[in-house]
Design an enzyme around this catalytic site. Sequence first.
Site, PDB file in Angstrom:
ATOM      1  N   LYS A   1       0.738  -1.156   0.012  1.00 34.15           N
ATOM      2  CA  LYS A   1      -0.162   0.112   0.182  1.00 34.15           C
ATOM      3  C   LYS A   1       0.778   1.177   0.069  1.00 34.15           C
ATOM      4  O   LYS A   1       0.619   2.089  -0.915  1.00 34.15           O
ATOM      5  CB  LYS A   1      -0.970  -0.121   1.309  1.00 34.15           C
ATOM      6  CG  LYS A   1      -2.162  -1.070   1.293  1.00 34.15           C
ATOM      7  CD  LYS A   1      -2.879  -0.964   2.357  1.00 34.15           C
ATOM      8  CE  LYS A   1      -2.322  -1.222   3.485  1.00 34.15           C
ATOM      9  NZ  LYS A   1      -3.490  -1.359   4.772  1.00 34.15           N
TER      10      LYS A   1
ATOM     11  N   ASP B   1      -6.862   0.031   0.272  1.00 36.76           N
ATOM     12  CA  ASP B   1      -7.078  -0.223   1.768  1.00 36.76           C
ATOM     13  C   ASP B   1      -8.439  -0.475   1.891  1.00 36.76           C
ATOM     14  O   ASP B   1      -9.230  -0.715   0.994  1.00 36.76           O
ATOM     15  CB  ASP B   1      -6.553   1.214   2.421  1.00 36.76           C
ATOM     16  CG  ASP B   1      -7.508   2.301   2.025  1.00 36.76           C
ATOM     17  OD1 ASP B   1      -8.473   2.300   1.307  1.00 36.76           O
ATOM     18  OD2 ASP B   1      -7.614   3.489   2.647  1.00 36.76           O
TER      19      ASP B   1
END
Length: 448
Positions: free
Chosen positions: A283, A302
Site C-alpha cells: 500500500k 485499503d
Amino acid sequence: MATTIPAGFLSLPLPIAQLSLAAVLQCGQSFRWSICPLLPAGSTGVDPAAPAHEYRLCLRDRVVCLRQSSDTLFYRSVFPPPSLARSAADFRDAETLAWLRDYFQLEIDLAEMYEQWGARDPIFHNFKERFGGIRMLRQDPFENLVSFICSSNNNISRITKMVKALCQHYSPALVTLPAPNLFVETGDCPIAQEQMVVEPYHPFPPPSVLAAPGVSATLRSLGFGYRADFIHKTAKMLVETHGATRSEGDMLEPAEKWLFTLRHMSTPDAREELLKFMGVGRKVADCVLLMSLDKREVIPVDTHVYQIAVKHYGLRGSSKTQNMTPKLYEEVSSKLAAVWGEYAGWAHSVLFTSDLKSFSSYGLPTPSSSPSVKSEQTPNGKGRALPMTPSPTPSKRKRTTTAQTQTRVKKATVVVKEDDESLPRTAGSDEGASLAERVKRRRRVEED
C-alpha cells in the site's frame, strides 16, 4: 464581477473544476500544507466569491502561498532575506509558476478526464459533480515516502502532526510569517502588525539528516512509535547506497536524485525498489508510485477502496472488515483499473475522497444565506443557488487582545498524541485487519 487579485499575489486563470484546493490538499495525499482562514468566524459584509483560506507550503528555498476563487488561482512566494531585486523576483515568480504547474500536473485537463470516467462508469458519474477538482499531486518522492511510512495504522490528522513535528525538529525555520487576515490587508482591522500571531515555516529535512544517529530515539519521544525505526532505517539505507554529499549549487542529495529516477522505471521495477525499504509494504509503495512517481494507473488499496469495490463494482466479499491478502489486494486493484483505464489511480482518488468521513458534507447544498452558495442566472432570468466547493474547516486560533504588544510565535515542537479514532484513516489503515490483529497492533503501539 471578477475577484480582486490580493495584494502581493499573482493570478492564474483556473476554474475549481480543474483544481479544488479545499479537496486536494486535505484528502490524504500531502500532509504538509498549512490551511489559514482569512476571516474570523462569523464575519459579514465580505464578498462571498472572495477566497476564504490561504494554503501555505514550505519548500527548500521558499514558502508558496495560494488562494483560490471560483475561477482563479492566486499565488505568491515568500523568501528569506535579503530582499530580491525586481529582475530576480520576476525570475523567482516564474519558477514558482512552473513549480505549481508541475506539482498540480496542470497540463492534464481534469474536466475532460472526469467526463471520460463518467461516460464509462455510472458510479463515477454520480460523484463527479459533487467531488470536482480532485487531481493527483506530483510530490517530492522522499517527502512522499517518509510521509506514507508515517501512515501505517494511522489517520490523516495524526500523520499531519507527525510530519509537522519531523520538519520542526530536523529542519531550521526558513521564514516566519504572520497569519493572513483579510481585514488587516484591506485596512479594516485595528490589529497592529506587532500583535499578530506569527508562525515559522520549516522545509522537509533531507535523507542525511534523518539517517543520523539518534534520530529513531528522538522520533519515538515525539510520538512516532515503531515508525521511528522505519524512517531512520529507510533514510540510512538511501544514504549508504546512494550518498549524501551534494554537488555545489545543488539542492538535492544524491539519494533524493536517485528516487526521482524511479519515475523512468516500469511500475513493477519501481515498486520492487520501494519495497526494499523498512516500513514499506504494497500500500505504501503504491501511494508513492501514484503520488510522486508518475504511475497514474496504480491504485493503492485499503479498506475504503475495498469496500467501494464491493459496494459499487461487484467484487465478491463482505462490506465489513476483511484481511487484505496479496491476492485480494491484486484483485481489487485489477478490477478497478479495468473500469477506469490508464488514469485509474486518479479516478480512484475521487471515490476514495468521497468515502472519507471528513468529506461527508462536502459539496452538499447549504442555506442560501451561506457564503458557500452563489446565485447563477438561468436562461429564463431566474436565479438558482449552486453549491460552491466548500471551504475547509477553519483551524482554531488563539485570540490576541489589543493589550498585547509582543509578537507571539507558535511553539516549535509538537509531540504527537495517540490516534483519534473518530478521524478517517488513510491507505496505511488497519481497518482491513481482523479484530485480533488490530488489538495486537494497538498493544504494540502502546508498548512503543
